[in-house]
Design a protein around this motif. Sequence first.
Motif, PDB file in Angstrom:
ATOM      1  N   GLY A   1     -34.626 122.009  42.561  1.00  0.00           N
ATOM      2  CA  GLY A   1     -34.050 121.003  43.460  1.00  0.00           C
ATOM      3  C   GLY A   1     -33.732 119.716  42.730  1.00  0.00           C
ATOM      4  N   SER A   2     -34.636 119.281  41.857  1.00  0.00           N
ATOM      5  CA  SER A   2     -34.396 118.068  41.061  1.00  0.00           C
ATOM      6  C   SER A   2     -33.208 118.260  40.122  1.00  0.00           C
ATOM      7  CB  SER A   2     -35.642 117.718  40.241  1.00  0.00           C
ATOM      8  OG  SER A   2     -36.692 117.345  41.091  1.00  0.00           O
ATOM      9  N   TYR A   3     -33.096 119.446  39.571  1.00  0.00           N
ATOM     10  CA  TYR A   3     -31.968 119.770  38.689  1.00  0.00           C
ATOM     11  C   TYR A   3     -30.646 119.667  39.453  1.00  0.00           C
ATOM     12  CZ  TYR A   3     -28.677 122.856  36.263  1.00  0.00           C
ATOM     13  OH  TYR A   3     -27.562 123.384  35.670  1.00  0.00           O
ATOM     14  N   LEU A   4     -30.604 120.256  40.645  1.00  0.00           N
ATOM     15  CA  LEU A   4     -29.371 120.219  41.441  1.00  0.00           C
ATOM     16  C   LEU A   4     -28.994 118.786  41.805  1.00  0.00           C
ATOM     17  CD1 LEU A   4     -29.927 123.287  43.791  1.00  0.00           C
ATOM     18  CD2 LEU A   4     -28.511 123.165  41.727  1.00  0.00           C
ATOM     19  N   LYS A   5     -29.973 117.961  42.144  1.00  0.00           N
ATOM     20  CA  LYS A   5     -29.714 116.555  42.463  1.00  0.00           C
ATOM     21  C   LYS A   5     -29.189 115.813  41.236  1.00  0.00           C
ATOM     22  CE  LYS A   5     -33.032 116.229  46.199  1.00  0.00           C
ATOM     23  NZ  LYS A   5     -34.375 115.785  46.592  1.00  0.00           N
ATOM     24  N   ALA A   6     -29.750 116.095  40.065  1.00  0.00           N
ATOM     25  CA  ALA A   6     -29.297 115.440  38.834  1.00  0.00           C
ATOM     26  C   ALA A   6     -27.855 115.830  38.506  1.00  0.00           C
ATOM     27  CB  ALA A   6     -30.233 115.791  37.677  1.00  0.00           C
ATOM     28  N   LEU A   7     -27.522 117.108  38.712  1.00  0.00           N
ATOM     29  CA  LEU A   7     -26.136 117.527  38.481  1.00  0.00           C
ATOM     30  C   LEU A   7     -25.197 116.744  39.382  1.00  0.00           C
ATOM     31  CD1 LEU A   7     -26.270 121.440  38.224  1.00  0.00           C
ATOM     32  CD2 LEU A   7     -25.895 119.813  36.369  1.00  0.00           C
ATOM     33  N   GLU A   8     -25.540 116.677  40.673  1.00  0.00           N
ATOM     34  CA  GLU A   8     -24.688 115.977  41.638  1.00  0.00           C
ATOM     35  C   GLU A   8     -24.546 114.507  41.259  1.00  0.00           C
ATOM     36  OE1 GLU A   8     -24.529 114.951  46.404  1.00  0.00           O
ATOM     37  OE2 GLU A   8     -25.823 116.567  45.700  1.00  0.00           O
ATOM     38  N   LYS A   9     -25.655 113.876  40.924  1.00  0.00           N
ATOM     39  CA  LYS A   9     -25.654 112.454  40.564  1.00  0.00           C
ATOM     40  C   LYS A   9     -24.746 112.181  39.368  1.00  0.00           C
ATOM     41  CE  LYS A   9     -28.722 108.820  38.928  1.00  0.00           C
ATOM     42  NZ  LYS A   9     -30.061 108.505  38.456  1.00  0.00           N
ATOM     43  N   ASN A  10     -24.683 113.141  38.449  1.00  0.00           N
ATOM     44  CA  ASN A  10     -23.899 112.969  37.228  1.00  0.00           C
ATOM     45  C   ASN A  10     -22.511 113.591  37.293  1.00  0.00           C
ATOM     46  OD1 ASN A  10     -25.699 111.641  35.027  1.00  0.00           O
ATOM     47  ND2 ASN A  10     -27.051 113.058  36.130  1.00  0.00           N
ATOM     48  N   GLY A  11     -22.141 114.064  38.486  1.00  0.00           N
ATOM     49  CA  GLY A  11     -20.805 114.646  38.657  1.00  0.00           C
ATOM     50  C   GLY A  11     -20.598 115.925  37.889  1.00  0.00           C
ATOM     51  N   LEU A  12     -21.686 116.679  37.691  1.00  0.00           N
ATOM     52  CA  LEU A  12     -21.616 117.922  36.930  1.00  0.00           C
ATOM     53  C   LEU A  12     -21.729 119.129  37.864  1.00  0.00           C
ATOM     54  CD1 LEU A  12     -23.920 116.850  33.977  1.00  0.00           C
ATOM     55  CD2 LEU A  12     -21.423 116.992  33.973  1.00  0.00           C
ATOM     56  N   SER A  13     -21.405 120.287  37.346  1.00  0.00           N
ATOM     57  CA  SER A  13     -21.391 121.517  38.139  1.00  0.00           C
ATOM     58  C   SER A  13     -22.291 122.577  37.527  1.00  0.00           C
ATOM     59  CB  SER A  13     -19.951 122.043  38.194  1.00  0.00           C
ATOM     60  OG  SER A  13     -19.910 123.355  38.652  1.00  0.00           O
ATOM     61  N   ARG A  14     -22.767 123.467  38.384  1.00  0.00           N
ATOM     62  CA  ARG A  14     -23.524 124.631  37.903  1.00  0.00           C
ATOM     63  C   ARG A  14     -22.605 125.605  37.185  1.00  0.00           C
ATOM     64  NH1 ARG A  14     -26.491 127.115  42.804  1.00  0.00           N
ATOM     65  NH2 ARG A  14     -27.306 128.481  41.195  1.00  0.00           N
ATOM     66  N   GLY A  15     -21.294 125.478  37.414  1.00  0.00           N
ATOM     67  CA  GLY A  15     -20.329 126.333  36.714  1.00  0.00           C
ATOM     68  C   GLY A  15     -19.971 127.586  37.442  1.00  0.00           C
TER      69      GLY A  15
END
Length: 124
Positions: free
Chosen positions: A110-124
């Motif tokens: 969950g923390s990882y997903l939030k960090a991706l969103e915060k940084n404008g990144l995607s899981r791919g």
Amino acid sequence: MATASAPAAAWPTELRVVNERHALAVTFDDGQSFTLPAEYLRVESPSAEVQGHNPDEKILVAGKRNVRIAQVEPVGNYAVRLIFDDGHSTGLYTWTLLHAYGAEQEEKFGSYLKALEKNGLSRG
């Protein structure tokens, strides 16, 4: 040897790659079992490449939604090295670490997903 203040670490009784290599299933002698997605294991790799040398250096790894576990190599009697199909292979996953990753999976992912969103990144 375990003491009242330092219990013995859980020991894996089964470790296998499942779901078309998108997960690692681990069962421990304490009765707990976890299915750890390859993506989660890859982005939380214990390697210095991902974790850095202190908590401030941890790298946010994006684009690994479809990563697969290509190979599992035993390391002594205490860990495995996971080789991913993106070429990453430098982390040692100890039994203690795999157990902790299982117990903390919901929170850590969950923390990882939030960090991706915060940084404008995607899981791919």
